[in-house]
Design a protein around this motif. Structure first.
Motif, PDB file in Angstrom:
ATOM      1  N   ALA A 175       0.869  -1.103   0.042  1.00 41.58           N
ATOM      2  CA  ALA A 175      -0.072   0.085   0.110  1.00 41.58           C
ATOM      3  C   ALA A 175       0.891   1.434   0.039  1.00 41.58           C
ATOM      4  O   ALA A 175       0.404   2.467  -0.216  1.00 41.58           O
ATOM      5  CB  ALA A 175      -0.868   0.035   1.118  1.00 41.58           C
ATOM      6  N   ASN A 176       2.103   1.058   0.288  1.00 42.44           N
ATOM      7  CA  ASN A 176       3.116   2.314   0.285  1.00 42.44           C
ATOM      8  C   ASN A 176       3.106   2.704  -1.278  1.00 42.44           C
ATOM      9  O   ASN A 176       3.305   4.059  -1.553  1.00 42.44           O
ATOM     10  CB  ASN A 176       4.446   2.205   1.041  1.00 42.44           C
ATOM     11  N   ILE A 177       3.126   1.915  -2.312  1.00 39.50           N
ATOM     12  CA  ILE A 177       3.356   2.230  -3.454  1.00 39.50           C
ATOM     13  C   ILE A 177       1.891   2.161  -4.344  1.00 39.50           C
ATOM     14  O   ILE A 177       1.769   3.262  -4.995  1.00 39.50           O
ATOM     15  CB  ILE A 177       4.504   1.085  -4.380  1.00 39.50           C
ATOM     16  N   MET A 178       1.209   1.027  -3.984  1.00 41.89           N
ATOM     17  CA  MET A 178      -0.174   1.326  -4.757  1.00 41.89           C
ATOM     18  C   MET A 178      -1.072   1.536  -4.008  1.00 41.89           C
ATOM     19  O   MET A 178      -1.760   0.672  -3.464  1.00 41.89           O
ATOM     20  CB  MET A 178      -0.240  -0.394  -5.361  1.00 41.89           C
ATOM     21  N   LYS A 179      -1.147   2.946  -3.793  1.00 45.84           N
ATOM     22  CA  LYS A 179      -2.121   3.569  -2.523  1.00 45.84           C
ATOM     23  C   LYS A 179      -3.435   2.942  -2.919  1.00 45.84           C
ATOM     24  O   LYS A 179      -4.170   3.017  -1.866  1.00 45.84           O
ATOM     25  CB  LYS A 179      -1.721   4.934  -2.444  1.00 45.84           C
ATOM     26  N   LYS A 180      -3.929   3.117  -4.045  1.00 49.40           N
ATOM     27  CA  LYS A 180      -5.316   2.807  -4.222  1.00 49.40           C
ATOM     28  C   LYS A 180      -5.663   1.369  -4.375  1.00 49.40           C
ATOM     29  O   LYS A 180      -6.531   0.775  -3.404  1.00 49.40           O
ATOM     30  CB  LYS A 180      -5.634   3.254  -5.593  1.00 49.40           C
ATOM     31  N   THR A 181      -5.051   0.699  -4.928  1.00 50.30           N
ATOM     32  CA  THR A 181      -5.400  -0.863  -5.145  1.00 50.30           C
ATOM     33  C   THR A 181      -5.071  -1.719  -3.777  1.00 50.30           C
ATOM     34  O   THR A 181      -5.887  -2.050  -3.214  1.00 50.30           O
ATOM     35  CB  THR A 181      -4.691  -1.623  -6.329  1.00 50.30           C
ATOM     36  N   GLU A 182      -3.800  -1.536  -3.410  1.00 48.95           N
ATOM     37  CA  GLU A 182      -3.421  -2.416  -2.383  1.00 48.95           C
ATOM     38  C   GLU A 182      -3.909  -1.769  -1.163  1.00 48.95           C
ATOM     39  O   GLU A 182      -4.226  -2.307   0.029  1.00 48.95           O
ATOM     40  CB  GLU A 182      -1.774  -2.285  -2.370  1.00 48.95           C
ATOM     41  N   GLY A 183      -4.000  -0.200  -1.122  1.00 47.15           N
ATOM     42  CA  GLY A 183      -4.424   0.533  -0.170  1.00 47.15           C
ATOM     43  C   GLY A 183      -5.976   0.128   0.302  1.00 47.15           C
ATOM     44  O   GLY A 183      -6.198   0.257   1.500  1.00 47.15           O
ATOM     45  N   LEU A 184      -6.602  -0.372  -0.772  1.00 48.00           N
ATOM     46  CA  LEU A 184      -8.308  -0.746  -0.439  1.00 48.00           C
ATOM     47  C   LEU A 184      -8.135  -1.801   0.232  1.00 48.00           C
ATOM     48  O   LEU A 184      -8.973  -2.155   1.384  1.00 48.00           O
ATOM     49  CB  LEU A 184      -8.769  -0.733  -1.922  1.00 48.00           C
ATOM     50  N   LEU A 185      -7.184  -2.807   0.066  1.00 44.26           N
ATOM     51  CA  LEU A 185      -7.189  -4.198   0.882  1.00 44.26           C
ATOM     52  C   LEU A 185      -6.756  -3.844   2.433  1.00 44.26           C
ATOM     53  O   LEU A 185      -7.472  -4.109   3.218  1.00 44.26           O
ATOM     54  CB  LEU A 185      -6.148  -5.117   0.293  1.00 44.26           C
ATOM     55  N   LYS A 186      -5.995  -2.973   2.708  1.00 50.67           N
ATOM     56  CA  LYS A 186      -5.443  -2.311   3.889  1.00 50.67           C
ATOM     57  C   LYS A 186      -6.575  -1.783   4.469  1.00 50.67           C
ATOM     58  O   LYS A 186      -6.845  -2.063   5.809  1.00 50.67           O
ATOM     59  CB  LYS A 186      -4.373  -1.468   3.563  1.00 50.67           C
ATOM     60  N   SER A 187      -7.034  -0.714   3.965  1.00 51.31           N
ATOM     61  CA  SER A 187      -8.127  -0.162   4.525  1.00 51.31           C
ATOM     62  C   SER A 187      -9.515  -0.863   4.980  1.00 51.31           C
ATOM     63  O   SER A 187     -10.131  -0.868   6.094  1.00 51.31           O
ATOM     64  CB  SER A 187      -8.796   1.344   3.845  1.00 51.31           C
ATOM     65  N   THR A 188      -9.653  -1.970   4.179  1.00 48.10           N
ATOM     66  CA  THR A 188     -10.928  -2.494   4.216  1.00 48.10           C
ATOM     67  C   THR A 188     -10.499  -3.736   5.469  1.00 48.10           C
ATOM     68  O   THR A 188     -11.485  -3.799   6.441  1.00 48.10           O
ATOM     69  CB  THR A 188     -11.127  -3.546   3.132  1.00 48.10           C
ATOM     70  N   PHE A 189      -9.309  -4.009   5.497  1.00 51.22           N
ATOM     71  CA  PHE A 189      -9.074  -4.890   6.662  1.00 51.22           C
ATOM     72  C   PHE A 189      -9.002  -4.108   7.961  1.00 51.22           C
ATOM     73  O   PHE A 189      -9.567  -4.709   8.832  1.00 51.22           O
ATOM     74  CB  PHE A 189      -7.520  -5.271   6.404  1.00 51.22           C
ATOM     75  N   GLU A 190      -8.667  -2.971   7.929  1.00 44.29           N
ATOM     76  CA  GLU A 190      -8.683  -2.125   9.300  1.00 44.29           C
ATOM     77  C   GLU A 190     -10.196  -1.740   9.832  1.00 44.29           C
ATOM     78  O   GLU A 190     -10.570  -1.931  10.867  1.00 44.29           O
ATOM     79  CB  GLU A 190      -7.880  -0.857   9.157  1.00 44.29           C
ATOM     80  N   GLU A 191     -11.205  -1.623   8.655  1.00 40.22           N
ATOM     81  CA  GLU A 191     -12.355  -1.508   8.890  1.00 40.22           C
ATOM     82  C   GLU A 191     -13.064  -2.515   9.572  1.00 40.22           C
ATOM     83  O   GLU A 191     -13.929  -2.509  10.658  1.00 40.22           O
ATOM     84  CB  GLU A 191     -13.313  -1.208   7.675  1.00 40.22           C
ATOM     85  N   ILE A 192     -12.869  -3.776   9.024  1.00 36.25           N
ATOM     86  CA  ILE A 192     -13.663  -4.936   9.555  1.00 36.25           C
ATOM     87  C   ILE A 192     -13.066  -5.351  10.693  1.00 36.25           C
ATOM     88  O   ILE A 192     -13.453  -6.181  11.370  1.00 36.25           O
ATOM     89  CB  ILE A 192     -13.633  -6.009   8.389  1.00 36.25           C
ATOM     90  N   ALA A 193     -11.648  -5.166  10.907  1.00 33.18           N
ATOM     91  CA  ALA A 193     -10.802  -5.860  12.193  1.00 33.18           C
ATOM     92  C   ALA A 193     -11.477  -5.597  13.418  1.00 33.18           C
ATOM     93  O   ALA A 193     -11.630  -6.686  14.454  1.00 33.18           O
ATOM     94  CB  ALA A 193      -9.506  -5.414  12.164  1.00 33.18           C
ATOM     95  N   VAL A 194     -12.409  -4.402  13.542  1.00 28.25           N
ATOM     96  CA  VAL A 194     -12.841  -4.063  14.794  1.00 28.25           C
ATOM     97  C   VAL A 194     -14.055  -5.080  15.256  1.00 28.25           C
ATOM     98  O   VAL A 194     -14.491  -5.068  16.361  1.00 28.25           O
ATOM     99  CB  VAL A 194     -13.498  -2.666  14.699  1.00 28.25           C
ATOM    100  N   GLU A 195     -14.596  -5.962  14.228  1.00 26.12           N
ATOM    101  CA  GLU A 195     -15.569  -6.696  14.406  1.00 26.12           C
ATOM    102  C   GLU A 195     -15.108  -8.123  15.046  1.00 26.12           C
ATOM    103  O   GLU A 195     -16.019  -8.892  15.208  1.00 26.12           O
ATOM    104  CB  GLU A 195     -16.496  -7.075  13.253  1.00 26.12           C
ATOM    105  N   TYR A 196     -13.719  -8.079  14.944  1.00 18.18           N
ATOM    106  CA  TYR A 196     -13.061  -9.255  15.534  1.00 18.18           C
ATOM    107  C   TYR A 196     -12.332  -9.025  16.386  1.00 18.18           C
ATOM    108  O   TYR A 196     -11.128  -9.461  16.263  1.00 18.18           O
ATOM    109  CB  TYR A 196     -12.567 -10.109  14.275  1.00 18.18           C
ATOM    110  N   PRO A 197     -12.754  -8.590  17.658  1.00 19.87           N
ATOM    111  CA  PRO A 197     -11.704  -8.285  18.842  1.00 19.87           C
ATOM    112  C   PRO A 197     -10.872  -9.505  18.927  1.00 19.87           C
ATOM    113  O   PRO A 197      -9.733  -9.008  19.865  1.00 19.87           O
ATOM    114  CB  PRO A 197     -12.742  -7.672  19.639  1.00 19.87           C
ATOM    115  N   ASP A 198     -11.222 -10.558  19.019  1.00 21.29           N
ATOM    116  CA  ASP A 198     -10.760 -12.020  19.569  1.00 21.29           C
ATOM    117  C   ASP A 198      -9.401 -12.101  18.875  1.00 21.29           C
ATOM    118  O   ASP A 198      -8.630 -13.073  19.010  1.00 21.29           O
ATOM    119  CB  ASP A 198     -11.623 -13.031  19.876  1.00 21.29           C
TER     120      ASP A 198
END
Ligand code: NAI
Length: 467
Positions: A175-198
């Motif tokens: 995501a440091n180089i491909m900010k949109k494509t790889e960045g979308l995976l990173k930001s989606t991961f961070e959004e969904i992670a809060v639903e899995y606190p375990d």
């Protein structure tokens, strides 16, 4: 009635390792009903362009589950891979590749008892096959990453981690180089992670992930990646525990699942009863767990581990008295019911691919937000002449030349003599007063480029102001 499964034995060593595996499953008391079909080399030879005949598609549609040996794919020419076709056709968007140290199998980290899993997005990214020669000298490939694709794979990774009792997921991106494509995976991961606190989470750059895997692999439990990165990192992780011959894999979707060994057709040893069936056996173990046959899956996995621990191995794993595929699988059958101390199977829970409300698509009103256009042209002119000709060309129309890029480097208005140019120019036009760009403005420009002998346009992209 027994579970029906589509069986594709595949090419090269495929039939040998698949037959060995079927014998072991039967000996473990599993009476699956197999519907044998073909794909890959046999299908290409029979003139099926996709490598996947209609009968195979219909069979998987009915059974929902396939067990598959390796398929031959021509490299660098010819048909698309039948594996890629199958993954896309059945939307098996999650590729899951465990890398688990087996007893007695030589590896650089043998004493660490590594146990990690790579979860790889399987239908998007650079593997959609949207790739072409843009000019005779420039090849182009589209890295397509969607919010839907990211949501699917991220949720699958978290659900899989829970079902396999895993504690931590690293999301590995570029995501440091491909900010949109790889960045979308990173930001989606961070959004969904809060639903899995375990489940503990972390982000790591994919290059560092590769480095860390080579120097300190025990830190990884589940590694989540986009398609191409996952392809590479999962082969690396298999290498950590002894190679492709012992690594299983599956491709899971909401409705269909395809289980396959990770190695290829091994043409150098095909038909010689030399192939190691371990990867295929462990793949079948994954399939059994997926179908709810946990007890039988544990028995086969333990039988395989006991066999390896006793030193019975095929030629890829040992030079000392290697055994044939047949002798190896007979030994596994003989060891069913035994357990390997210290190499106990994990506690698995049923894993169901997550079903959730589809993502509400973002508001998008193209006519009101087009702020510019990129026109990609082929030209033999020098940089200076490209700039002056393009500027002149746009002098009598509303859109003005705003920038020129060559292989992503801005070469106008900031010129650099350091760059070596290729005959592939990205020319950006905007309304300098900040007005909205209309389709008619773009057509006007294209008409001018078309009658100019110095340029040949290949493709056009509108530039949207999204937020
Ligand atoms: P490969 O995995 O077939 O062979 C690489 C090396 O590993 C060879 O020396 C082979 O003998 C050895 N090897 C692989 N599996 C083995 C096993 N189970 N037991 C003992 N030794 C084993 O990879 P390669 O040579 O790059 O590809 C050959 C063909 O397989 C190509 O057509 C390729 O497209 C296809 N392939 C198919 C895959 C699939 O269907 N999932 C995956 C990888 C390659």
């Amino acid at each position: 009635m027994s579970q029906e499964i589509t069986l594709i034995k595949g090419d090269g060593i495929g039939p040998e390792v698949v037959d060995a595996t079927l014998r072991i499953l039967e000996a473990a008391g599993l009476d699956f009903k197999w519907d044998e079909q073909v794909a890959g080399g046999q299908a290409f030879d029979a003139g099926v362009d996709s490598g996947v005949p209609e009968a195979t598609v219909t069979s998987i549609q009915r059974t929902k589950v396939a067990l598959k040996g390796p398929l031959a794919t021509p490299i660098g020419f010819g048909q698309r891979s039948a594996n890629v076709t199958l993954r896309g056709l059945f939307e098996t968007y999650a590729n899951i590749r465990p890398a688990i140290q087996l007893p007695n199998v030589k590896s650089h980290f043998q004493d660490l008892n590594l146990d990690l899993v790579v979860v790889r997005e399987n239908v998007e990214d650079l593997y959609t096959g949207i790739e072409y020669m843009e000019t005779p000298d420039v090849a182009l490939s589209l890295k397509l990453v969607s919010r839907k694709g990211c949501t699917d794979i991220v949720r699958a990774a978290f659900e899989f981690a829970r079902s396999a009792g895993r504690k931590k997921i690293h999301c590995a991106t570029k995501a440091n180089i491909m900010k949109k494509t790889e960045g979308l995976l990173k930001s989606t991961f961070e959004e969904i992670a809060v639903e899995y606190p375990d489940i503990e989470t972390d982000h790591i750059l994919i290059d560092n992930c590769a480095h860390q895997m080579a120097i300190n692999p025990t830190q990884f439990d589940v590694v989540l990646c986009s398609n191409m990165n996952g392809d590479i990192i999962s082969d690396l992780s298999s290498g950590l525990v002894g190679g492709l011959g012992v690594a299983p894999a599956c491709n899971l979707g909401r409705q269909y699942s395809i289980f396959e060994a990770v190695h290829g057709t091994a043409p150098d040893i095909a038909g010689q009863d030399k192939a190691n069936p371990s990867s295929m056996i462990l793949t079948a173990v994954m399939m059994c767990r997926h179908l709810g046959y946990f007890k039988e899956a544990d028995a086969v996995e333990q039988g395989l581990k006991v066999t390896l621990n006793s030193g019975i191995m095929t030629g890829d794993l040992t030079r000392e008295n290697p055994v044939s595929t047949t002798v190896f699988s007979d030994a596994v059958i003989g060891n069913l019911g035994q357990t390997m101390p210290g190499f106990m199977a994990r506690e698995y829970k049923p894993f169901v691919m997550p079903i959730y409300e589809p993502h509400v698509t973002s508001d998008f009103c193209p006519s009101s937000v087009v702020s510019g256009v990129d026109i990609y042209v082929d030209s033999k002119l020098s940089l200076v002449d490209v700039i002056s000709n393009m500027s002149n060309l746009a002098s009598n129309v509303r859109l003005k030349l705003h920038g020129i890029y060559n292989r992503g480097t801005k070469v106008f208005p900031v010129q650099t003599e350091l760059t070596e140019y290729i005959e592939h120019w990205q020319c950006r036009f905007v309304d300098e007063d900040g007005g909205v760009v209309q389709d008619a403005d773009i057509r006007e420009l294209l008409d001018l480029i078309e009658i100019n002998d110095a340029f040949y346009w290949m493709h056009v992209e509108k530039i949207f102001n999204m937020d």
